[in-house]
Scaffold this motif. Structure first.
Motif, PDB file in Angstrom:
ATOM      1  N   GLU A   1       0.828  -1.206   0.000  1.00 33.52           N
ATOM      2  CA  GLU A   1       0.000   0.000   0.000  1.00 33.52           C
ATOM      3  C   GLU A   1       0.864   1.257   0.000  1.00 33.52           C
ATOM      4  N   LYS A   2       0.471   2.254  -0.789  1.00 32.06           N
ATOM      5  CA  LYS A   2       1.201   3.532  -0.821  1.00 32.06           C
ATOM      6  C   LYS A   2       0.796   4.349   0.404  1.00 32.06           C
ATOM      7  N   ALA A   3       1.319   3.945   1.540  1.00 34.16           N
ATOM      8  CA  ALA A   3       0.924   4.558   2.810  1.00 34.16           C
ATOM      9  C   ALA A   3       1.792   5.752   3.182  1.00 34.16           C
ATOM     10  N   PHE A   4       2.923   5.921   2.487  1.00 35.19           N
ATOM     11  CA  PHE A   4       3.906   6.931   2.898  1.00 35.19           C
ATOM     12  C   PHE A   4       4.170   7.911   1.756  1.00 35.19           C
ATOM     13  N   CYS A   5       4.714   9.053   2.133  1.00 41.51           N
ATOM     14  CA  CYS A   5       5.080  10.067   1.150  1.00 41.51           C
ATOM     15  C   CYS A   5       6.387  10.716   1.591  1.00 41.51           C
ATOM     16  N   MET A   6       7.393  10.648   0.752  1.00 45.01           N
ATOM     17  CA  MET A   6       8.667  11.287   1.050  1.00 45.01           C
ATOM     18  C   MET A   6       8.628  12.728   0.527  1.00 45.01           C
ATOM     19  N   LEU A   7       9.057  13.654   1.370  1.00 42.81           N
ATOM     20  CA  LEU A   7       9.113  15.065   1.003  1.00 42.81           C
ATOM     21  C   LEU A   7      10.551  15.550   1.080  1.00 42.81           C
ATOM     22  N   SER A   8      10.991  16.234   0.040  1.00 42.24           N
ATOM     23  CA  SER A   8      12.314  16.859   0.023  1.00 42.24           C
ATOM     24  C   SER A   8      12.133  18.339  -0.238  1.00 42.24           C
ATOM     25  N   CYS A   9      12.822  19.189   0.545  1.00 40.40           N
ATOM     26  CA  CYS A   9      12.777  20.625   0.277  1.00 40.40           C
ATOM     27  C   CYS A   9      14.181  21.210   0.324  1.00 40.40           C
ATOM     28  N   ASP A  10      14.373  22.289  -0.457  1.00 38.00           N
ATOM     29  CA  ASP A  10      15.715  22.823  -0.669  1.00 38.00           C
ATOM     30  C   ASP A  10      15.639  24.342  -0.798  1.00 38.00           C
ATOM     31  N   ILE A  11      16.531  25.040  -0.059  1.00 39.03           N
ATOM     32  CA  ILE A  11      16.581  26.499  -0.137  1.00 39.03           C
ATOM     33  C   ILE A  11      17.514  26.912  -1.268  1.00 39.03           C
ATOM     34  N   SER A  12      17.009  27.731  -2.179  1.00 43.76           N
ATOM     35  CA  SER A  12      17.833  28.317  -3.234  1.00 43.76           C
ATOM     36  C   SER A  12      18.245  29.729  -2.821  1.00 43.76           C
ATOM     37  N   GLY A  13      19.433  30.136  -3.272  1.00 44.97           N
ATOM     38  CA  GLY A  13      19.906  31.483  -3.006  1.00 44.97           C
ATOM     39  C   GLY A  13      20.781  31.603  -1.782  1.00 44.97           C
ATOM     40  N   VAL A  14      21.216  30.472  -1.229  1.00 42.89           N
ATOM     41  CA  VAL A  14      22.007  30.486  -0.002  1.00 42.89           C
ATOM     42  C   VAL A  14      23.306  31.261  -0.187  1.00 42.89           C
ATOM     43  N   GLN A  15      24.024  30.980  -1.276  1.00 40.90           N
ATOM     44  CA  GLN A  15      25.336  31.594  -1.476  1.00 40.90           C
ATOM     45  C   GLN A  15      25.238  33.111  -1.556  1.00 40.90           C
ATOM     46  N   SER A  16      24.323  33.600  -2.388  1.00 37.09           N
ATOM     47  CA  SER A  16      24.218  35.057  -2.542  1.00 37.09           C
ATOM     48  C   SER A  16      23.719  35.714  -1.264  1.00 37.09           C
ATOM     49  N   PHE A  17      22.837  35.057  -0.552  1.00 35.18           N
ATOM     50  CA  PHE A  17      22.317  35.633   0.691  1.00 35.18           C
ATOM     51  C   PHE A  17      23.422  35.794   1.727  1.00 35.18           C
ATOM     52  N   ILE A  18      24.288  34.802   1.820  1.00 34.51           N
ATOM     53  CA  ILE A  18      25.329  34.839   2.845  1.00 34.51           C
ATOM     54  C   ILE A  18      26.480  35.757   2.447  1.00 34.51           C
ATOM     55  N   TYR A  19      26.938  35.655   1.200  1.00 36.82           N
ATOM     56  CA  TYR A  19      28.218  36.264   0.852  1.00 36.82           C
ATOM     57  C   TYR A  19      28.130  37.630   0.167  1.00 36.82           C
ATOM     58  N   THR A  20      26.968  38.025  -0.334  1.00 35.29           N
ATOM     59  CA  THR A  20      26.876  39.316  -1.013  1.00 35.29           C
ATOM     60  C   THR A  20      26.619  40.412   0.014  1.00 35.29           C
ATOM     61  N   ILE A  21      27.626  40.687   0.820  1.00 35.85           N
ATOM     62  CA  ILE A  21      27.545  41.751   1.813  1.00 35.85           C
ATOM     63  C   ILE A  21      28.846  42.536   1.775  1.00 35.85           C
ATOM     64  N   SER A  22      28.822  43.727   2.344  1.00 33.70           N
ATOM     65  CA  SER A  22      30.028  44.551   2.369  1.00 33.70           C
ATOM     66  C   SER A  22      31.006  44.014   3.395  1.00 33.70           C
ATOM     67  N   SER A  23      32.232  44.527   3.372  1.00 36.73           N
ATOM     68  CA  SER A  23      33.276  43.983   4.231  1.00 36.73           C
ATOM     69  C   SER A  23      33.214  44.483   5.669  1.00 36.73           C
ATOM     70  N   LYS A  24      32.655  45.681   5.895  1.00 38.11           N
ATOM     71  CA  LYS A  24      32.642  46.227   7.248  1.00 38.11           C
ATOM     72  C   LYS A  24      31.792  45.345   8.159  1.00 38.11           C
ATOM     73  N   GLY A  25      32.426  44.789   9.188  1.00 38.68           N
ATOM     74  CA  GLY A  25      31.718  43.888  10.096  1.00 38.68           C
ATOM     75  C   GLY A  25      31.273  42.609   9.419  1.00 38.68           C
ATOM     76  N   ALA A  26      31.971  42.236   8.327  1.00 37.70           N
ATOM     77  CA  ALA A  26      31.491  41.133   7.491  1.00 37.70           C
ATOM     78  C   ALA A  26      31.469  39.802   8.215  1.00 37.70           C
ATOM     79  N   LEU A  27      32.480  39.517   9.039  1.00 38.53           N
ATOM     80  CA  LEU A  27      32.568  38.194   9.632  1.00 38.53           C
ATOM     81  C   LEU A  27      31.388  37.913  10.559  1.00 38.53           C
ATOM     82  N   LYS A  28      31.014  38.913  11.372  1.00 33.72           N
ATOM     83  CA  LYS A  28      29.835  38.734  12.226  1.00 33.72           C
ATOM     84  C   LYS A  28      28.591  38.520  11.373  1.00 33.72           C
ATOM     85  N   GLY A  29      28.506  39.317  10.307  1.00 34.63           N
ATOM     86  CA  GLY A  29      27.353  39.186   9.433  1.00 34.63           C
ATOM     87  C   GLY A  29      27.301  37.850   8.733  1.00 34.63           C
TER      88      GLY A  29
END
Length: 803
Positions: free
Chosen positions: A231-259
Motif C-alpha cells: 500500500e502507498k501509505a507513505f510520502c517522502m518530502l524533500s525541500c531545498d533552499i535556493s539562493g544560499v550563497q548570494s544571501f550569505i556572501y553578497t555583503i560589504s566587508s565592514k563587520g562582514a565576519l559577524k554578518g
C-alpha cells in the motif's frame, strides 16, 4: 487523536529499549520486550505506550490480550518494516546466534563497494569523534552499564507528555547512536539502535495518520500485513533552499565576519523552523525528520491528501514571506513522492524502486527552480517599495525598512543579525521562537500559516522563566549541541559554531584573525565539501560485485544513518577538531584562530589565520578519511587574502578553487584534492597551478619539500630571504627557459657553507641542494617545490605583510 499519536511515537522510540539492559552486566534472561516494559514502568503508567513496548514481536502479539485498535499492532508492523530496511545478511556468511558484546559497525563499511570491518566503541555521543577502528577482545559490558545509568537519569527527568517527545528523541540519540540495533551474527550491524527506533516511530506515526481511525489494526496490520506492505501509505518530502550563497556572501566587508556567521546561522534556523512548522501542521514530531542540513531536508509523511496539502501550504506560505522580505533572493523548492513499505525496504520487482524515490523528488525540485514564480508573483516582486531618499542598507543593499546607526544605514534585519552575532557562540544560549517579541533584538520567522513569529537568543534561565510564566508566548526552543532533557519544548540542533573570540568574548574580525597568523598578516578561507555526495545517497550502497542481490543494502535505514553521520561530523565533531587542532607544521597545536562561517550536512566554509586554516584543512581531511574508512573524500579550495578584501570576492575565488580541486586528476582518479592560492596565467590561460591530491600535498609539498626548505634556510638572515625569492623566480621561469635550471644550480652552489665549515655541514648542504636541483628537473616535483616555497615565504615573513 494527537494524544494517540504521541503515544505511538514514544512507543516506537522505546520499543527496543530492553536491548540495552540485555547487554549490560545485569541480565535477567527474559525477552528484551519484557525487560523494556518493566524498566519503563518505573517512569510511566501509560498502558498504550507500555503495551507497544511489551508486544512488538509476532510470538508475543499473536495471542496477546489486546483490543483490535491497540497501537501495539502499529508498533509491531512499523518495527518489522524498519527491521526489513536495516537488517541484511552478511555477504557470504551464514552466521547464527547472537553476541551481546558485538560492537556497532561503521555505516561506511559497505559504502561505495567497500568491505570494511571497522567498528565503534559503545559510547554516548561526545565532543571527540568516536572513530571506527578494528577492535580485538573488546568487552563493552562496562560501557553498556554507563549507557544504562545515563538513560536512567534521563528518563527520570522526562514526563511522558507531548512537550517532552523531542527531549526523549535527543536523549536516545545521545546514548544509543553507538549501540547496534541487532547483534545477530549473520547480519550486518551498521544500523544503530537509535536509527532503528527513530525510523520505527516515524513509520508508525505515518501509518496511524494514513489509516482510518476506526480501523481494526489487528486485521489490517497483523492478519493482512502482507497486503499493507504494498500500500502507498507513505510520502517522502524533500525541500531545498535556493539562493544560499548570494544571501550569505553578497555583503560589504565592514563587520562582514559577524554578518557572515549570523546570516549563515539564520538560514539554518529558517530551515529548522520550516521543518518544525510543517511537522506541527501535520501533527508529527521530529522523529519524521529524516535529515536536515546544507539548506536541505527530507521528511517522511503519511500519504494523505490532508498531510500533503498542509506540507505544501507551509512551504508556499514561507515562500510568500521570503518574497516580501528579500524579493527573489531566497526560495524553497520541494518534491514529493508516494511510496510503499516495500519500496522503502527496497523489496520490490524493481531493484531501483528506492533510488527512484529520490530521483523523482530531485526532478521536481529542479523543475520548480526553473519556474519559481507565477505571473502574479512576478508582478508582486516588481512592486517593492524603495527608500524615498535613495538610501540602501550598507550590508545587503535592500532599500526598505532602514535605520541609521553610528552613521551607518542598515535594514532592520541586518542590524539584528549584527546584534545577535555574539550570542550565537555562547554555549549557554537558547534560541527561542515566539509569537511576539520578548527581546529588543529579534529576527523574522514564520508559522505554517505564514504569520509572523520571532527568533531571539536568550539564556537558559530566561527560557525557564518564560516557560513558567508565559508558556503561551513560546512556539519552540532550540539549544545547540547540548541535551537539555528537563527543558520542555526544546530541540537540540547540531551546529558548527566554533569561533575564536577576543578578550571581550566577541568573535574576532578579519583583521584580528590576520594579526594572529604567523608570518604574513593574512586570512585564509577554506571551502570544502564531500565528493559525489548525491551519488552516495542514491546508489552508494549498491554492491556492484554482488551477483545475487546488489541492491540488498540500499534502504531507508542506511541512507538515513549515512546522512545523520555526516551531519554530526560537519556540524558537531568539527568544533572539537578546531578546538584541539593537531597538525603543527605551520602553527602550534590546540585552539585555532578560526571562525566557522558555515558547516552543513556535507560542506563547510572557514575563515581564519592563513597558516592555521592550512593546518585545520589537514586535520579535517585526516579525521574524515578515518571516519569514513576512505569511502568518501573531500575536495577543497583554500585562498589567502588581505583582511580588507571584499568578502563576496573571497567566496567566489575560493569556490573556483574548490571546483578546480574537484576536477583534479591523479593516479587514474579524480577529486579528493585541495587547490590553493588562486588561478594564475600560464600559456595564455588561467590555471590552478597549486592543486594536489591530499596525500601529495601533506606528504610531498609540506612533509618533504617545505621541511627541506626549512632546513636549508634555518637561521638565514636577509640574504636568505633574497636567495629564496631568487630561487622561486628561477623555478617559475624554468618551464619556459631550461637555462634557468643551470642558473638555479649556480645559485645553490653560491650558498654552500664556507671552506672552514665542518665537513658534515658541507655534506648535508650538498644533499639538500641536490634534492632541490633534482626536483627542479621534474615538472611535477618542481610545481610542488614552488608551492612549498610560497608557503614558506608567507610563514617566515615578518609581521606587516608582503611587499
Amino acid at each position: 487523536m494527537h494524544e494517540v499519536l504521541k503515544d505511538i511515537t514514544i512507543a516506537g522510540l522505546l520499543h527496543d529499549i530492553g536491548k540495552v539492559l540485555h547487554r549490560g552486566s545485569h541480565i535477567d534472561g527474559r525477552a528484551h520486550s519484557v525487560s523494556g516494559h518493566q524498566w519503563l514502568s518505573k517512569y510511566t503508567d501509560n498502558h498504550a505506550i507500555l503495551n507497544g513496548i511489551r508486544y512488538h514481536h509476532y510470538q508475543e502479539i499473536k495471542g496477546a490480550p489486546l483490543d483490535p485498535d491497540s497501537i501495539a499492532y502499529i508498533i509491531y508492523l512499523a518495527d518489522n518494516i524498519a527491521a526489513g530496511a536495516d537488517r541484511r545478511k552478511i555477504e557470504g556468511a551464514e552466521g547464527a546466534g547472537f553476541a551481546r558484546g558485538r560492537p556497532p559497525e561503521s555505516i561506511y563499511n559497505l559504502l561505495n563497494n567497500a568491505n570494511g570491518k571497522a567498528v565503534h566503541k559503545v559510547s554516548p555521543i561526545k565532543e571527540k569523534i568516536n572513530q571506527p577502528t578494528l577492535l580485538d577482545n573488546y568487552d563493552p559490558v562496562t560501557d553498556y552499564n554507563r549507557i544504562i545509568a545515563g538513560l536512567d537519569e534521563g528518563f527520570a527527568s522526562i514526563d511522558f507528555k507531548e512537550e517532552y517527545v523531542n527531549s526523549l528523541l535527543e536523549l536516545l540519540e545521545a546514548y544509543t547512536s553507538y549501540i547496534p540495533s541487532s547483534t545477530y551474527l549473520g547480519e550486518v550491524a551498521d544500523i544503530s539502535l537509535f536509527d532503528h527506533a527513530k525510523i520505527t516511530a516515524a513509520l508508525a506515526a505515518c501509518m496511524y495518520l494514513h489509516l482510518d481511525k476506526s480501523t481494526d489494526y489487528k486485521e489490517r496490520l497483523f492478519t493482512q500485513a502482507r497486503k499493507f506492505y504494498e500500500e502507498k501509505a507513505f510520502c517522502m518530502l524533500s525541500c531545498d533552499i535556493s539562493g544560499v550563497q548570494s544571501f550569505i556572501y553578497t555583503i560589504s566587508s565592514k563587520g562582514a565576519l559577524k554578518g557572515l556567521r549570523s546570516r549563515s546561522f539564520y538560514l539554518e534556523l529558517l530551515m529548522e523552523n520550516l521543518v518544525d512548522e510543517l511537522l506541527s501542521a501535520v501533527t508529527l514530531y521530529r522523529t519524521n525528520l529524516l535529515y536536515t542540513g546544507g539548506g536541505h531536508a527530507y521528511i517522511l509523511l503519511p500519504n494523505t491528501t490532508e498531510a500533503k496539502a498542509l506540507a505544501i501550504g507551509t512551504i508556499k506560505n514561507t515562500n510568500k514571506k521570503l518574497r516580501h522580505l528579500w524579493g527573489n533572493s531566497l526560495f524553497i523548492a520541494y518534491g514529493m513522492q508516494e511510496c510503499s513499505a516495500n519500496e522503502l525496504m527496497n523489496k520490490t520487482d524493481n531493484p531501483e524502486a528506492y533510488s527512484d524515490i529520490y530521483r523523482q523528488m530531485s526532478l521536481q525540485i529542479a523543475e520548480q527552480k526553473l519556474r519559481r514564480y507565477s505571473p502574479a508573483e512576478i508582478i508582486e516582486l516588481n512592486q517593492t517599495s524603495t527608500d524615498k531618499e535613495g538610501r540602501e542598507c550598507r550590508v545587503c543593499g535592500i532599500s526598505a525598512n532602514l535605520i541609521v546607526r553610528d552613521d551607518d544605514t542598515l535594514c532592520h534585519i541586518c542590524a539584528a543579525l549584527a546584534d545577535i552575532s555574539p550570542m550565537l557562540i555562547k554555549p549557554d544560549s537558547i534560541f527561542a521562537v515566539t509569537n511576539e517579541p520578548i527581546k529588543h533584538i529579534h529576527l523574522p520567522l514564520f508559522d505554517h500559516e505564514g504569520e509572523n513569529t520571532y527568533f531571539q537568543a536568550i539564556t537558559e534561565k530566561d527560557a525557564k522563566e518564560l516557560l513558567a510564566k508565559n508558556p503561551d508566548k513560546i512556539r519552540r526552543l532550540y539549544s545547540k549541541n547540548t541535551y537539555r532533557t528537563g527543558l520542555t519544548l526544546a530541540t537540540k540542533l547540531w551546529l558548527g559554531d566554533y569561533a575564536r573570540s577576543d578578550e571581550n568574548g566577541e568573535i574576532k574580525n578579519f583583521s584580528e584573525l590576520a594579526y594572529a597568523a604567523e608570518g604574513v598578516e593574512r586570512i585564509g578561507v577554506l571551502r570544502a565539501d564531500v565528493d559525489d555526495m548525491g551519488a552516495a545517497f542514491v546508489s552508494g550502497f549498491i554492491r556492484e560485485n554482488d551477483k545475487e542481490n546488489k541492491y540488498r543494502y540500499l534502504t531507508l535505514s542506511r541512507t538515513t544513518t549515512l546522512s545523520r553521520s555526516l551531519s554530526i561530523f560537519f556540524k558537531y565533531y568539527l568544533n572539537n577538531l578546531l578546538a584541539e587542532g593537531e597538525y603543527d607544521l605551520l602553527a602550534a597545536d590546540g585552539q585555532r584562530n578560526i571562525v566557522v562561517v558555515y558547516s552543513g550536512g556535507d560542506d563547510l566554509f572557514l575563515v581564519g589565520a592563513w597558516n592555521e586554516i592550512i593546518c585545520a584543512a589537514i586535520d579535517i581531511r585526516r579525521a574524515f578519511a578515518k571516519y569514513t574508512g576512505n569511502t568518501l573524500t573531500i575536495s577543497a579550495g583554500l585562498a589567502i587574502f588581505e583582511p580588507t578584501y571584499p568578502i563576496a570576492r573571497m567566496a567566489a575565488e575560493t569556490a573556483k578553487l574548490e571546483a578546480e580541486a574537484k576536477q583534479h586528476q591523479h593516479e587514474g582518479k579524480s577529486k579528493n584534492a585541495i587547490s590553493l592560492f588562486g588561478l594564475e596565467i600560464a600559456g595564455g590561460q588561467l590555471r590552478a597551478n597549486h592543486t594536489y591530491d591530499w596525500d601529495t600535498f601533506e606528504n610531498n609539498v609540506l612533509g618533504e619539500k617545505y621541511n627541506l626548505i626549512n632546513e636549508l634556510l634555518a637561521g638565514k638572515d636577509e640574504r636568505g630571504q633574497s636567495f629564496l625569492y631568487k630561487m622561486l623566480e628561477l623555478l617559475r621561469q624554468a618551464e619556459e627557459e631550461s637555462i634557468n635550471i643551470a642558473r638555479l644550480a649556480y645559485l645553490l652552489a653560491r650558498q654552500e657553507p664556507p671552506a672552514d665549515a665542518r665537513q658534515e655541514q658541507k655534506d648535508h648542504y650538498r644533499q639538500v641542494a641536490n634534492s632541490i636541483y633534482n626536483w627542479a628537473l621534474n615538472s611535477e616535483d618542481r610545481g610542488q617545490l614552488i608551492t612549498a616555497l610560497i608557503i614558506y615565504t608567507y610563514h617566515k615573513r615578518e609581521k606587516g605583510g608582503l611587499d
